[in-house]
Design an enzyme around this catalytic site. Sequence first.
Site, PDB file in Angstrom:
ATOM      1  N   ASP A  80     -11.587   1.827   3.623  1.00  0.00           N
ATOM      2  CA  ASP A  80     -11.815   0.380   3.566  1.00  0.00           C
ATOM      3  C   ASP A  80     -13.315   0.059   3.563  1.00  0.00           C
ATOM      4  O   ASP A  80     -13.712  -1.075   3.324  1.00  0.00           O
ATOM      5  CB  ASP A  80     -11.144  -0.324   4.749  1.00  0.00           C
ATOM      6  CG  ASP A  80      -9.971  -1.188   4.327  1.00  0.00           C
ATOM      7  OD1 ASP A  80      -9.806  -1.394   3.107  1.00  0.00           O
ATOM      8  OD2 ASP A  80      -9.220  -1.660   5.198  1.00  0.00           O
ATOM      9  N   GLN A 113      -5.368  -2.344   9.378  1.00  0.00           N
ATOM     10  CA  GLN A 113      -5.109  -3.602   8.680  1.00  0.00           C
ATOM     11  C   GLN A 113      -5.689  -4.773   9.467  1.00  0.00           C
ATOM     12  O   GLN A 113      -5.407  -4.936  10.656  1.00  0.00           O
ATOM     13  CB  GLN A 113      -3.592  -3.790   8.495  1.00  0.00           C
ATOM     14  CG  GLN A 113      -3.208  -5.014   7.698  1.00  0.00           C
ATOM     15  CD  GLN A 113      -3.609  -4.907   6.234  1.00  0.00           C
ATOM     16  OE1 GLN A 113      -3.402  -3.897   5.590  1.00  0.00           O
ATOM     17  NE2 GLN A 113      -4.193  -5.959   5.718  1.00  0.00           N
ATOM     18  N   LYS A 137       0.834  -1.202   0.000  1.00  0.00           N
ATOM     19  CA  LYS A 137       0.000   0.000   0.000  1.00  0.00           C
ATOM     20  C   LYS A 137       0.872   1.256   0.000  1.00  0.00           C
ATOM     21  O   LYS A 137       0.569   2.232  -0.697  1.00  0.00           O
ATOM     22  CB  LYS A 137      -0.945  -0.022   1.204  1.00  0.00           C
ATOM     23  CG  LYS A 137      -2.064  -1.046   1.055  1.00  0.00           C
ATOM     24  CD  LYS A 137      -2.793  -1.331   2.352  1.00  0.00           C
ATOM     25  CE  LYS A 137      -3.818  -2.444   2.137  1.00  0.00           C
ATOM     26  NZ  LYS A 137      -4.458  -2.898   3.385  1.00  0.00           N
TER      27      LYS A 137
END
Length: 281
Positions: A117, A94, A50
Amino acid sequence: MIINGKNIAAKIKTQVKNEVEELKKQGITPGLAVILIGEDPASKIYVNNKKKACEETGIYSEEYFLPKSTSQKDLINLIKKLNSNNSINGILTQLPLPNHIDEHEIANYIDPQKDVDVFNPSNIGKIMTGDAKLLPCTPAGIIEILDHEKISVDGKNCVVIGRSNIVGKPIALLLLQKNGTVTICHSKTKNLKEICQMADIIISAVGKPCFVTKDMIKKETVVIDVGINRKSDGTICGDVDFENVAPLTSYITPVPGGVGPMTIAMLMKNTLIATKLQNNI
């Protein structure tokens, strides 16, 4: 046809880069903060990928590597700080999080406009109503693949294998919005083989190596493989028995090199969209 997700992802990142350059001319630099708790090797790789994608697209990035012992309260305090930081337009934690941290609770604290997300309940609700500006990265990547290859969903029988909040449920909704007739299959589904044999499009996100076999597929089916699994010999494979299934399909995504690159490309796109929303652009 084997779909090259890397090429499609590269095109999206180029588009994002061009738009980011235009924003920078207005004094706006999109920023993404990624939080990783613990030492999970796979998660570290994802975070590094990322960061690399941010560098490629011109997005400013911050990474927070926190010990596994980090408390839920401390994580929430960090998220609150990032919510109020104007140089950060996107925030993600994450997954997986340690067992002592409630990921649903954490999702509630991320500012919906910075929720790149798309785990915040308010953003998930907008997917249901068709009003979402931000879409979950992997499902959005799948839709981009179908659009890029000009694969129509309209009126097609679409079978989604897996009902996770991250992939299965949202991709089912997005296919429904494109006028697909959608069936969601899961561990309790009876007659899975027969259901799959009726499908025009199969999307597998079940996380089991070579779960989808050639006897489950009719000729000319489109197969999108979301699974990333590691075999006993250490090699990476998807949910689909690629070698035997591919000859029957009209389109199929490989693993690796299919959906995976799209997920990170869509994260970059979401960060760009979030930046525009926050700046009323």
